[in-house]
Scaffold this active site. Structure first.
Site, PDB file in Angstrom:
ATOM      1  N   LYS A 113      36.537  31.212  -4.785  1.00 31.70           N
ATOM      2  CA  LYS A 113      35.374  31.290  -3.900  1.00 31.70           C
ATOM      3  C   LYS A 113      34.102  31.718  -4.630  1.00 31.70           C
ATOM      4  CE  LYS A 113      35.686  35.784  -1.553  1.00 31.70           C
ATOM      5  NZ  LYS A 113      35.270  36.422  -0.299  1.00 31.70           N
ATOM      6  N   ASP A 114      34.250  32.256  -5.842  1.00 33.44           N
ATOM      7  CA  ASP A 114      33.066  32.631  -6.614  1.00 33.44           C
ATOM      8  C   ASP A 114      32.568  31.491  -7.512  1.00 33.44           C
ATOM      9  OD1 ASP A 114      32.950  35.207  -5.555  1.00 33.44           O
ATOM     10  OD2 ASP A 114      34.427  35.947  -6.995  1.00 33.44           O
ATOM     11  N   ARG A 164      28.343  35.382   5.786  1.00 31.56           N
ATOM     12  CA  ARG A 164      29.364  34.657   6.558  1.00 31.56           C
ATOM     13  C   ARG A 164      30.116  35.592   7.497  1.00 31.56           C
ATOM     14  NH1 ARG A 164      34.631  34.669   5.731  1.00 31.56           N
ATOM     15  NH2 ARG A 164      34.372  35.815   3.780  1.00 31.56           N
ATOM     16  N   ARG A 165      30.533  36.747   6.972  1.00 41.04           N
ATOM     17  CA  ARG A 165      31.266  37.697   7.820  1.00 41.04           C
ATOM     18  C   ARG A 165      30.349  38.294   8.882  1.00 41.04           C
ATOM     19  NH1 ARG A 165      33.904  40.126   2.342  1.00 41.04           N
ATOM     20  NH2 ARG A 165      35.705  38.735   2.269  1.00 41.04           N
ATOM     21  N   ARG A 182      28.404  47.390  -2.129  1.00 40.55           N
ATOM     22  CA  ARG A 182      28.733  46.660  -3.355  1.00 40.55           C
ATOM     23  C   ARG A 182      29.659  47.489  -4.227  1.00 40.55           C
ATOM     24  NH1 ARG A 182      25.704  43.119  -6.074  1.00 40.55           N
ATOM     25  NH2 ARG A 182      27.652  42.936  -7.175  1.00 40.55           N
ATOM     26  N   ARG A 188      34.346  50.589  -3.349  1.00 35.48           N
ATOM     27  CA  ARG A 188      34.061  50.365  -1.920  1.00 35.48           C
ATOM     28  C   ARG A 188      34.950  51.237  -1.046  1.00 35.48           C
ATOM     29  NH1 ARG A 188      32.604  44.046  -0.900  1.00 35.48           N
ATOM     30  NH2 ARG A 188      31.636  43.701  -2.906  1.00 35.48           N
ATOM     31  N   CYS A 276      27.314  30.349  -2.359  1.00 32.89           N
ATOM     32  CA  CYS A 276      28.145  31.472  -1.926  1.00 32.89           C
ATOM     33  C   CYS A 276      27.359  32.423  -1.032  1.00 32.89           C
ATOM     34  CB  CYS A 276      28.760  32.195  -3.109  1.00 32.89           C
ATOM     35  SG  CYS A 276      27.561  33.038  -4.127  1.00 32.89           S
TER      36      CYS A 276
END
Ligand code: DPM
Length: 370
Positions: A113-114, A164-165, A182, A188, A276
């Site tokens: 996905k990156d 997106r989230r 981040r 996190r 992305c």
């Protein structure tokens, strides 16, 4: 019965498959690849992923030695800015790709996905491994007694910098607040547990599971709550397009269903010209030789969204003469080309459907406002 040329397009492509076969022999002798160098980001997750791929390869080619070469990337260095604000496409990949270009390494292991849908010239995704759980999950702070986002009090802060989230969850839970968080996964989680600021984080299940933190998963989000990012949960291995021994080596650890799903997802993203940092989400699966792809485009607050689903039958043979060599950067010489092609077409068709329904205006608005 004689078959006509038109009914047998795969024959043409066999030529290049033949080359891969020849390389197999060289590879089995160990005369081409004796020592394989693997480029990796330095984060714990990236190193885990590189080691995971090396372990898979070792099972197939035990006579090759493998070195992991850790490197820092721009994305690792800039920690105080939300990803969507930095605006460079290959944040986490550039330095590694330079090393690949210079032949200092054979391949790079990435979270698919990156990886942008257009790779630098001469680079391809040589293999995609079997997908880990692709969904997003909610991780509550250690002291929390909540089990679902809907239980959280108004104004609770959810940590994620993914547009997106945020778009999908804001639509469902307008009373929640979303703030960027981040750093690598452990940073996190420390912020979540120690800061008292965040009630929960939204993370990809795959990363949490790979780091052995599955016990922290509070809830797995279903596709009707939050569809995942294109390629989420899958590891992709980037190498040089003309490095046939490496491509052959990698084909042993490629997963067919994951590859076909991810081709459809990436073709969808590519046609939408999403990157992305735009709210584009998908959900795909293969059932009874049918590929299903659901995709959505969202405004930043989720108030506008277009979601559609299409499917395609793998039993229907494509009669087109297929010349394409890679699909959104992915090569897979060991998978029938017609299947790669059909998957790509499904992704493009779904993007076209969304564009017909007004997706371009939503994406344009997002780009202006984010
Ligand atoms: C991309 C996004 C995020 C990562 C955006 C998105 C999440 C950023 C954030 C493209 N890359 O998903 O909408 O939450 O602030 C990333 C993770 C993984 C790969 C971590 C995660 C692990 C899972 C995998 C960051 N990249 O999403 O929780 O390998 O798919």
């Amino acid at each position: 019965m004689e078959k006509t040329d038109i009914e047998e397009p795969p024959q043409k492509k066999r030529k290049s498959e033949g080359n891969f076969e020849a390389n197999n022999e060289i590879l089995e002798n160990g005369s081409v690849l004796k020592r394989v160098k693997v480029g990796s980001r330095k984060s714990q997750l990236a190193l885990f992923q590189s080691n995971f791929v090396v372990d898979l390869l070792r099972k197939n080619y035990s006579n090759i030695s493998y070195d992991i070469v850790p490197m820092s990337t721009t994305g690792d260095k800039i920690l105080d800015v939300a990803l969507s604000k930095i605006g460079e496409k290959s944040l986490f990949t550039k330095e590694l790709e330079v090393a690949l270009e210079k032949d200092e390494i054979h391949f790079i292991v990435h979270s698919l996905k990156d990886l942008p849908t257009s790779l630098p010239p001469g680079m391809v995704i040589g293999a995609i491994c079997k997908r880990e759980n692709p969904f997003d999950v909610v991780v509550f702070s250690e002291s929390s007694t909540y089990k679902d986002l809907k239980e959280l009090p108004n104004g609770s802060v959810i940590g994620t910098s993914s547009l997106r989230r945020i778009a999908q969850l804001k639509k469902l839970y307008p009373s929640l607040t979303f703030e960027s968080v981040r750093g690598n996964l452990n940073t996190r989680l420390r912020k979540l547990d120690d800061d008292n600021k965040y009630s929960a984080l939204i993370l990809a299940a795959a990363g949490v599971i790979r780091l052995d933190l599955e016990h922290r998963i509070g809830k797995i989000l279903t596709p009707s709550e939050c569809m995942y990012a294109v390629g989420q949960g899958a590891l992709a291995i980037e190498c040089k397009a003309d490095d046939l021994p490496t491509i052959h080596l990698l084909s042993k650890i490629s997963d067919k269903d994951t590859t076909l799903c991810c081709i459809a997802e990436r073709a969808f993203m590519k046609k939408l010209e999403g990157g992305c940092s735009v709210p584009v989400a998908v959900y795909s699966r293969i059932l009874n030789e049918k590929l299903y792809l659901k995709g959505g485009v969202f405004s930043l607050d989720g108030s506008k969204c277009i979601i559609e689903e299409l499917s395609t039958d793998f039993k229907v043979k494509s009669k087109q003469d297929i010349k394409q060599q890679h699909y959104a950067g992915i090569v897979a010489p060991h998978i029938p080309h017609s299947l790669l092609h059909i998957s790509n077409q499904l992704g493009e068709a779904l993007a076209e459907l969304l564009l017909e329904k007004g997706a371009a205006a939503i994406l344009q608005e997002v780009r202006t406002n984010s």
